[in-house]
Design a protein around this motif. Sequence first.
Motif, short mmCIF file in Angstrom:
data_model
loop_
_atom_site.label_atom_id
_atom_site.label_comp_id
_atom_site.label_asym_id
_atom_site.label_seq_id
_atom_site.Cartn_x
_atom_site.Cartn_y
_atom_site.Cartn_z
N ASP A 59 44.00 24.68 30.32
CA ASP A 59 43.01 25.40 32.06
C ASP A 59 44.18 26.25 32.26
N ARG A 60 45.00 26.17 33.27
CA ARG A 60 45.79 26.33 34.17
C ARG A 60 46.61 27.75 32.95
N ALA A 61 47.05 27.43 31.94
CA ALA A 61 47.62 28.34 31.14
C ALA A 61 47.10 29.62 30.25
N LEU A 62 46.39 29.66 29.66
CA LEU A 62 44.82 29.88 28.84
C LEU A 62 43.95 30.17 29.45
N LEU A 63 42.95 28.73 29.98
CA LEU A 63 41.42 29.50 29.75
C LEU A 63 41.61 30.23 31.67
N ARG A 64 41.93 29.31 32.55
CA ARG A 64 41.57 30.32 33.35
C ARG A 64 42.67 31.23 34.00
N ALA A 67 39.64 33.83 32.31
CA ALA A 67 38.80 33.90 32.95
C ALA A 67 39.13 34.97 34.56
N VAL A 68 39.90 34.82 35.05
CA VAL A 68 40.27 35.55 35.97
C VAL A 68 40.44 37.25 35.50
N ALA A 69 41.21 36.82 34.57
CA ALA A 69 41.10 38.61 33.80
C ALA A 69 39.83 38.81 33.32
N TYR A 70 39.14 38.56 32.63
CA TYR A 70 37.09 38.80 32.25
C TYR A 70 37.04 39.19 33.90
N ASP A 71 36.89 38.38 35.27
CA ASP A 71 35.97 38.10 36.89
C ASP A 71 36.53 39.74 36.96
N ARG A 72 37.87 39.84 36.70
CA ARG A 72 37.99 41.01 37.49
C ARG A 72 37.92 42.78 36.87
N VAL A 73 37.68 42.20 35.60
CA VAL A 73 37.76 43.95 34.53
C VAL A 73 35.80 44.10 34.30
N ALA A 74 35.25 42.51 33.80
CA ALA A 74 33.90 42.98 33.33
C ALA A 74 33.07 42.93 34.79
N PRO A 75 32.64 44.21 35.38
CA PRO A 75 30.83 43.84 36.56
C PRO A 75 30.45 43.68 36.10
N GLU A 76 29.91 43.03 37.27
CA GLU A 76 29.29 41.41 37.97
C GLU A 76 28.05 41.97 36.74
N ARG A 202 34.12 29.42 32.35
CA ARG A 202 35.07 29.45 33.46
C ARG A 202 34.80 30.16 34.85
N ALA A 203 34.74 31.09 34.49
CA ALA A 203 34.68 32.51 35.00
C ALA A 203 33.88 32.19 35.95
N GLY A 204 32.82 31.62 36.15
CA GLY A 204 31.18 31.57 36.57
C GLY A 204 32.07 30.12 37.54
N LEU A 205 33.36 29.25 37.24
CA LEU A 205 33.43 28.30 37.63
C LEU A 205 34.58 29.08 38.64
N GLN A 208 33.70 28.11 42.48
CA GLN A 208 32.95 26.52 42.76
C GLN A 208 34.68 26.16 42.55
N GLU A 209 36.30 26.44 42.65
CA GLU A 209 37.34 25.30 43.43
C GLU A 209 37.00 25.63 44.51
N ALA A 210 36.62 26.21 45.24
CA ALA A 210 36.99 26.18 46.13
C ALA A 210 36.34 24.33 47.20
N LEU A 211 35.35 24.38 46.13
CA LEU A 211 35.14 23.05 46.77
C LEU A 211 35.70 21.66 46.54
#
Length: 261
Positions: A59-64, A67-76, A202-205, A208-211
């Motif tokens: 997850d840390r190497a690939l998926l996250r 997901a972070v890149a997708y969250d930054r590029v794709a508008p809400e 994964r971007a939607g989560l 929630q990592e802060a929980l």
Amino acid sequence: MNGKGWRDTGARLGQWALVVMATLLLAGCAGRVAVEDRHPDDPWEGFNRGVYAFNDTLDRALLRPAAVAYDRVAPEPVQLGVGNFFANLGELRTVLNSLLQAKPGNAGIATGRFVLNSTVGMLGLVDVASDMGIVADKEDFGQTLAVWGVGEGPYLMLPLFGPSTVRDTAGLPVDWVTYPTHQVDDREMEFFLTALNLVDTRAGLLDQEALIQGDRYSFIRDAYLQRRRFEVSDGELGDDPFAGEEFDFDDADFDFGDEAD
């Protein structure tokens, strides 16, 4: 579905059966190893923690990062539309399993949601049904097995797929082949849709990592089991344990560099 589609479905079921059998065999072997203070729902903790470490590394190497890149590029609004699209496809799974569980009312509501969102909601990009107060309980084959009297079984961390139980693992092949994207004849399109769904989920989560607090493995296990039992019981266990966000945590809970396997 044509003959090729049925053959592909049969092949997927066969592959899933092999994965499930191999995972359960490994878990059974791990379960024979003596572990002090075993959690009553997690007798295979040694094996499960090893799988969790593998999943976490992947997850840390690939998926996250994806997901972070997708969250930054794709508008809400785009992310909302993508999530609605895949959620709408999931209504068909709810319809099937609601019928298998003798819940015609929920099946009818899910059918109405799918028709409404697929038409007025522009192929499900807009969740018109929820805006109108039309909401169905999500159902999958793991829940169907529970209604049929199949026991939950031990907690099981699956490679790539994450938290599960023996019962839910047995239901995964049916859930997989009944999800519409896996019936697409174009393999490249199927891969694209599957990858997009995975990255969007994964971007939607990320928030929630802060929980997560304390031992991440134990927190994820306990949260999964609590939420899953809430879903299986159709909420009869009380309020949704994840409806609120009143969790205490500090920076030490996210010190990944010092995390033990």
